[in-house]
Design a protein around this motif. Structure first.
Motif, short mmCIF file in Angstrom:
data_model
loop_
_atom_site.label_atom_id
_atom_site.label_comp_id
_atom_site.label_asym_id
_atom_site.label_seq_id
_atom_site.Cartn_x
_atom_site.Cartn_y
_atom_site.Cartn_z
N THR A 75 2.36 1.75 -3.46
CA THR A 75 1.34 2.28 -4.37
C THR A 75 1.13 3.77 -4.14
OG1 THR A 75 0.26 0.13 -4.49
CG2 THR A 75 -1.07 2.05 -5.10
N ALA A 76 1.07 4.17 -2.87
CA ALA A 76 0.91 5.59 -2.53
C ALA A 76 2.11 6.39 -3.01
CB ALA A 76 0.72 5.75 -1.03
N ARG A 77 3.31 5.81 -2.88
CA ARG A 77 4.52 6.51 -3.32
C ARG A 77 4.49 6.71 -4.83
NH1 ARG A 77 9.05 7.31 -5.40
NH2 ARG A 77 10.79 8.17 -4.22
N LYS A 78 4.10 5.67 -5.56
CA LYS A 78 4.03 5.75 -7.02
C LYS A 78 3.03 6.83 -7.45
CE LYS A 78 3.03 3.03 -11.12
NZ LYS A 78 2.52 1.77 -11.64
N ARG A 79 1.87 6.85 -6.79
CA ARG A 79 0.83 7.84 -7.12
C ARG A 79 1.33 9.26 -6.86
NH1 ARG A 79 -2.95 5.33 -4.56
NH2 ARG A 79 -2.66 6.42 -2.59
N ALA A 80 2.00 9.48 -5.71
CA ALA A 80 2.52 10.80 -5.38
C ALA A 80 3.62 11.22 -6.36
CB ALA A 80 3.05 10.82 -3.95
N GLU B 30 3.94 10.25 -9.44
CA GLU B 30 3.30 10.57 -10.72
C GLU B 30 2.69 11.97 -10.70
OE1 GLU B 30 0.54 7.34 -11.32
OE2 GLU B 30 2.13 5.99 -12.04
N ARG B 31 2.06 12.33 -9.58
CA ARG B 31 1.50 13.68 -9.46
C ARG B 31 2.60 14.73 -9.58
NH1 ARG B 31 -1.23 13.20 -4.16
NH2 ARG B 31 -1.82 11.09 -4.52
N ARG C 255 0.84 -1.21 0.00
CA ARG C 255 0.00 0.00 0.00
C ARG C 255 0.87 1.26 0.00
NH1 ARG C 255 -2.71 1.94 5.00
NH2 ARG C 255 -3.69 3.86 4.36
N ALA D 290 1.23 16.75 -2.37
CA ALA D 290 1.89 15.66 -3.08
C ALA D 290 3.27 15.37 -2.48
CB ALA D 290 2.02 15.99 -4.57
#
Length: 138
Positions: free
Chosen positions: A97-102, A104-105, A94, A118
């Protein structure tokens, strides 16, 4: 001088732990601080990061917190965390996944991206991943 103090760790949804402690190190907004027995009374805001508790029986408990407050009154310490998880219970998938999303932002900056949020999310994910990797699972 007292050899330990009463420590309560709370979140908005539950009492996390109540222990006799000899020290607790926490991430204050001005930097990390350590509270020992007979500490001066205070209230301080917490940042996100690692909380390390040394219990009176010699055990070490580690938690990740995402903000909150600590109050010291006599030899009673209350930690109220916005979000808290035991280091050994961090879900590293989890967090990744949060790191990847941040990331990407932050990689696609536009007017509707809140950069501070972010960056904080990226830092939070990195801290959780680092704590998880440094903590043996039991």
């Amino acid at each position: 001088m007292a050899a330990n103090f009463d420590l309560k760790v709370l979140s908005p949804s539950r009492a996390v732990t109540t222990v006799k402690a000899t020290a607790v190190t926490l991430p204050g907004v001005m930097g990390y601080m350590t509270i020992l027995p007979d500490h001066a009374g205070m209230v301080a805001e917490l940042d996100q990061g690692e909380v390390t508790i040394m219990t009176a029986d010699g055990a070490v408990e580690r938690f990740f917190v995402s903000g909150g407050y600590v109050e010291v009154e006599g030899n009673r310490v209350t930690l109220l965390a916005d979000v808290i998880e035991r280091a050994r219970e961090i879900d590293v998938n989890r967090a990744q996944t949060a790191r990847k999303r941040a990331a990407e932002r932050l990689g696609h900056i536009s007017a509707d991206i809140d950069l501070e949020r972010a960056n904080r999310a990226l830092r939070r994910a990195d801290q959780r991943i680092q704590m998880s990797q440094a903590t043996p699972k039991s």
